[in-house]
Design an enzyme around this catalytic site. Sequence first.
Site, PDB file in Angstrom:
ATOM      1  N   LYS A  57       0.837  -1.206   0.000  1.00  0.00           N
ATOM      2  CA  LYS A  57       0.000   0.000   0.000  1.00  0.00           C
ATOM      3  C   LYS A  57       0.872   1.256   0.000  1.00  0.00           C
ATOM      4  O   LYS A  57       0.675   2.161  -0.806  1.00  0.00           O
ATOM      5  CB  LYS A  57      -0.927  -0.005   1.228  1.00  0.00           C
ATOM      6  N   GLN A 101      -4.113  -1.705  10.109  1.00  0.00           N
ATOM      7  CA  GLN A 101      -4.030  -2.991   9.410  1.00  0.00           C
ATOM      8  C   GLN A 101      -4.588  -4.116  10.285  1.00  0.00           C
ATOM      9  O   GLN A 101      -4.171  -4.285  11.434  1.00  0.00           O
ATOM     10  CB  GLN A 101      -2.568  -3.274   9.000  1.00  0.00           C
ATOM     11  N   ASP A 124     -10.665   3.234   5.291  1.00  0.00           N
ATOM     12  CA  ASP A 124     -11.009   1.816   5.142  1.00  0.00           C
ATOM     13  C   ASP A 124     -12.518   1.608   5.261  1.00  0.00           C
ATOM     14  O   ASP A 124     -13.022   0.526   4.951  1.00  0.00           O
ATOM     15  CB  ASP A 124     -10.301   0.981   6.222  1.00  0.00           C
TER      16      ASP A 124
END
Length: 300
Positions: A57, A101, A124
């Site tokens: 990412k 994450q 997200d």
Amino acid sequence: MSNEINSKILSGKEVAASVYKRLEESIISLSSRGVVPGLAAVLMGSDPASEVYVRMKTKRFAKMNLHSETFYIPSDLKEHDIADLILRLNENQKYHGILVQLPLPKRINTAKILSAVSPEKDVDGFHPENLGRLASGNPRFIPCTPKGILEILKHYEISTQGKHVVVVGRSNIVGRPMSLLLGLKNETGNATVTVCHSRTPDIGYHTRQADIIIAAVGVPGLIDADMVSPDTFIIDVGVNRVDDDSEKGYHLEGDVNYDAVQGIASAVTPVPGGVGPMTIAMLVENTVEAAENSLTNRLK
Ligand SMILES: NC(=O)c1ccc[n+]([C@@H]2O[C@H](COP(=O)([O-])OP(=O)(O)OC[C@H]3O[C@@H](n4cnc5c(N)ncnc54)[C@H](OP(=O)(O)O)[C@@H]3O)[C@@H](O)[C@H]2O)c1
């Protein structure tokens, strides 16, 4: 078994490239106003797969001349210290997006940590406010993997209107938001959605009736040839490490038996090169959007 006629490949790599091209203009426009979209990635512990994902990412952010920083935190850090870090990131204007994450270590209350992220920086789309908005048909940030799947379908002109979509998996990050999105009354929804999970007795009974199958399970090859009817479109979200004798010691497999469904399915996403690249592309897109929102402070 490989049938004579292969199914069409739905290349996430190709779709992601077109997303990056489309984002260039917004990035240039932001930069002319002195804004570089920035992402703070929080990585807890030393899970090798998570490290790889975060590296992929942040590499993409660098490639797009965007700012990103990874905050490595030890796996024994207390919950309130993680929340404190996130609150500091919320306040820092350098970061328009924050990603935590997953998975976090089991002892951590993941929902609590995700709720600490400011909904305006929650690129997200996992904050309860953003999931609630999505469920009510007024999304702010759509979780990256389901959003990427909608982009793949759009790119390849696979309509969901009036179609029967079977989503296998109901996680908060993939299956559930995916099924909610497909059921919305809009141009990327209007599907009749069936959701299968570990308590569904006969998954094949459902998938055989599907126009589109979306597999987000985490079990290599779960969707086999006998579970797929001719002309079905298949989106394979699974990324499973399967041990082998190679130098690396493993290779990646999806949740779909890719070789077996060739020639039966109309089209299928490969693993790797299918949904994975789209997840990253959508993270970039959401972060660019967050940066734009920070300028206009518009209600979305
Ligand atoms: N390509 C990408 O960008 C991307 C992004 C995210 C995830 N992934 C991959 O996608 C897969 C799923 O991820 P996730 O985070 O959604 O996983 P998860 O949180 O473990 O959820 C898995 C879901 O599948 C269901 N399930 C598990 N075993 C099953 C079985 N044998 N039959 C039917 N359903 C079963 C579970 O049912 P219950 O709810 O009943 O437990 C659950 O709903 C993984 O391989 C992951 O690595 C890929």
